[in-house]
Design an enzyme around this catalytic site. Structure first.
Site, PDB file in Angstrom:
ATOM      1  N   ASP A  56      -9.798 -85.094   4.068  1.00  0.00           N
ATOM      2  CA  ASP A  56      -8.792 -84.836   5.093  1.00  0.00           C
ATOM      3  C   ASP A  56      -7.620 -85.787   4.859  1.00  0.00           C
ATOM      4  OD1 ASP A  56      -7.786 -83.538   7.275  1.00  0.00           O
ATOM      5  OD2 ASP A  56      -8.900 -84.696   8.757  1.00  0.00           O
ATOM      6  N   GLU A  83      -1.134 -75.919   6.790  1.00  0.00           N
ATOM      7  CA  GLU A  83      -0.996 -75.483   8.184  1.00  0.00           C
ATOM      8  C   GLU A  83       0.404 -74.966   8.492  1.00  0.00           C
ATOM      9  OE1 GLU A  83      -2.576 -76.925  12.530  1.00  0.00           O
ATOM     10  OE2 GLU A  83      -3.132 -77.940  10.693  1.00  0.00           O
ATOM     11  N   LYS A 118      -3.820 -72.544   7.508  1.00  0.00           N
ATOM     12  CA  LYS A 118      -4.383 -73.106   8.737  1.00  0.00           C
ATOM     13  C   LYS A 118      -3.600 -72.625   9.954  1.00  0.00           C
ATOM     14  CE  LYS A 118      -6.033 -77.351   9.060  1.00  0.00           C
ATOM     15  NZ  LYS A 118      -6.114 -78.840   8.989  1.00  0.00           N
ATOM     16  N   THR A 145      -8.187 -73.709  12.935  1.00  0.00           N
ATOM     17  CA  THR A 145      -8.367 -75.105  13.300  1.00  0.00           C
ATOM     18  C   THR A 145      -8.218 -75.304  14.807  1.00  0.00           C
ATOM     19  OG1 THR A 145      -7.631 -77.347  12.724  1.00  0.00           O
ATOM     20  CG2 THR A 145      -5.938 -75.653  12.887  1.00  0.00           C
ATOM     21  N   PHE A 198     -13.712 -79.257  15.849  1.00  0.00           N
ATOM     22  CA  PHE A 198     -13.268 -80.652  15.886  1.00  0.00           C
ATOM     23  C   PHE A 198     -14.294 -81.534  16.602  1.00  0.00           C
ATOM     24  CE2 PHE A 198      -8.472 -81.002  14.978  1.00  0.00           C
ATOM     25  CZ  PHE A 198      -8.579 -80.128  13.908  1.00  0.00           C
TER      26      PHE A 198
END
Length: 316
Positions: A16, A95, A131, A155, A177
């Site tokens: 990440d 994203e 994303k 996400t 998450f």
């Protein structure tokens, strides 16, 4: 042997980060980025040419000042993603602007633009995941994009309703998450004694994993947003885990063995119903944590997008 290498036996590891030096250090299969990570990398000296190229691209393609900034910010995402792909064998997640998370058709348009930018660089769409925040609109956008072989990573996923809707839309991958779920329960004083096996974020992913495998959904589950290595180890066996460099280092420096915790069901049951939009909105709305964290996540990514655009504006 260390815990990171041990974990790789059961789970695909994703880093990440948008920093090439961090990505190269841990040899992950894939990498994920988001507006916050892109913002952190914009001043990395090695990325200066990528930023300059993006600004030039924006000036060429944008008609108004606003358009030029938007094109440049999209190109930065693509340039950094293309650079990351030189260092990993798998995919990079890029994203889109969180400010359009409630507009299905704008999401489709933006995703196709980003994919076209990658393909203009000679990078196949099969190497990229788009994303999107897991709103109803983004999930439906992903449904359409998947038909065009544009794979998506949904996400900011906090509720079981989001997970069900993504599976039913044939989304390629979801990112529940873990850490942000834990944060909400901790901040609301709903956690008394902590143990990773009863961590609410961990339990959320376990529930999704069990449901997906029982019903033979092909959507990949990638646990994300971890606060400690205990959360990670409790999800060993999950399809994928995206982990920050700080926690990757801790795993790499730990020699304790890793036991697989998540194992697919050997009994497949056909799903009995599908979520309609009203059903989805009602079920998601029943989870106060999920409603608050999804809204908060979209706001934060939007703020970071605006910060990025202000920096770019100063460079034009």
């Amino acid at each position: 042997m260390n815990q990171l290498n041990d974990l790789k036996k059961f789970t695909r590891i994703v880093v990440d980060s948008g920093d090439i030096s961090e990505i190269s250090a841990y040899k992950p299969s894939d990498a994920t980025t988001n507006p916050s990570l892109i913002l952190k990398t914009i001043f990395i000296p090695g990325y200066k040419k990528l930023i300059q190229d993006a600004i030039h691209y924006g000036k060429q393609h944008g008609r108004s000042e606003k358009d030029k900034i938007i094109y440049a910010s999209d190109k930065i995402v693509v340039n950094i993603g293309a650079e990351i792909l030189k260092h990993i064998p798998g995919r990079v997640s890029s994203e889109i602007d969180a400010r359009i998370s409630f507009d299905q058709f704008l999401c489709i348009e933006k995703a196709k633009r980003i994919i076209n930018m990658y393909e203009d660089l000679g990078i196949s769409r099969s190497k990229v995941l788009i994303k999107l925040a897991a709103t109803w609109e983004c999930i439906q956008a992903a449904r359409e994009l998947e038909k065009d072989n544009i794979n998506c990573n949904l996400t900011l996923l906090f509720s079981f309703a989001q997970a069900k809707a993504c599976a039913e839309a044939n989304v390629f991958l979801i990112s529940p998450f873990v850490g942000r779920i834990y944060d909400w329960y901790y901040e609301n004083k709903l956690i008394e004694k902590y143990h990773s096996s009863i961590d609410p974020g961990v339990l959320s992913v376990k529930k999704i994993y069990s449901y997906y495998k029982k019903h033979n959904y092909k959507t990949i589950i990638m646990g994300a947003s971890f606060r400690n290595i205990e959360q990670i180890l409790e999800l060993s066996g999950c399809d994928c885990l995206t982990i920050s460099p700080v926690l990757l280092e801790k795993l790499q420096n730990n020699s304790n063995r890793v036991t697989r915790k998540l194992i697919p069901s050997d009994r497949i049951i056909k799903p009995t119903s599908c979520l309609t939009e009203p059903n989805f909105r009602w079920e998601h709305n029943q989870d106060r944590m999920a409603v608050e964290k999804l809204s908060e996540g979209i706001r934060q990514f939007s703020l970071d997008q605006e910060k990025l655009e202000k920096i770019l504006y100063s460079m034009f």
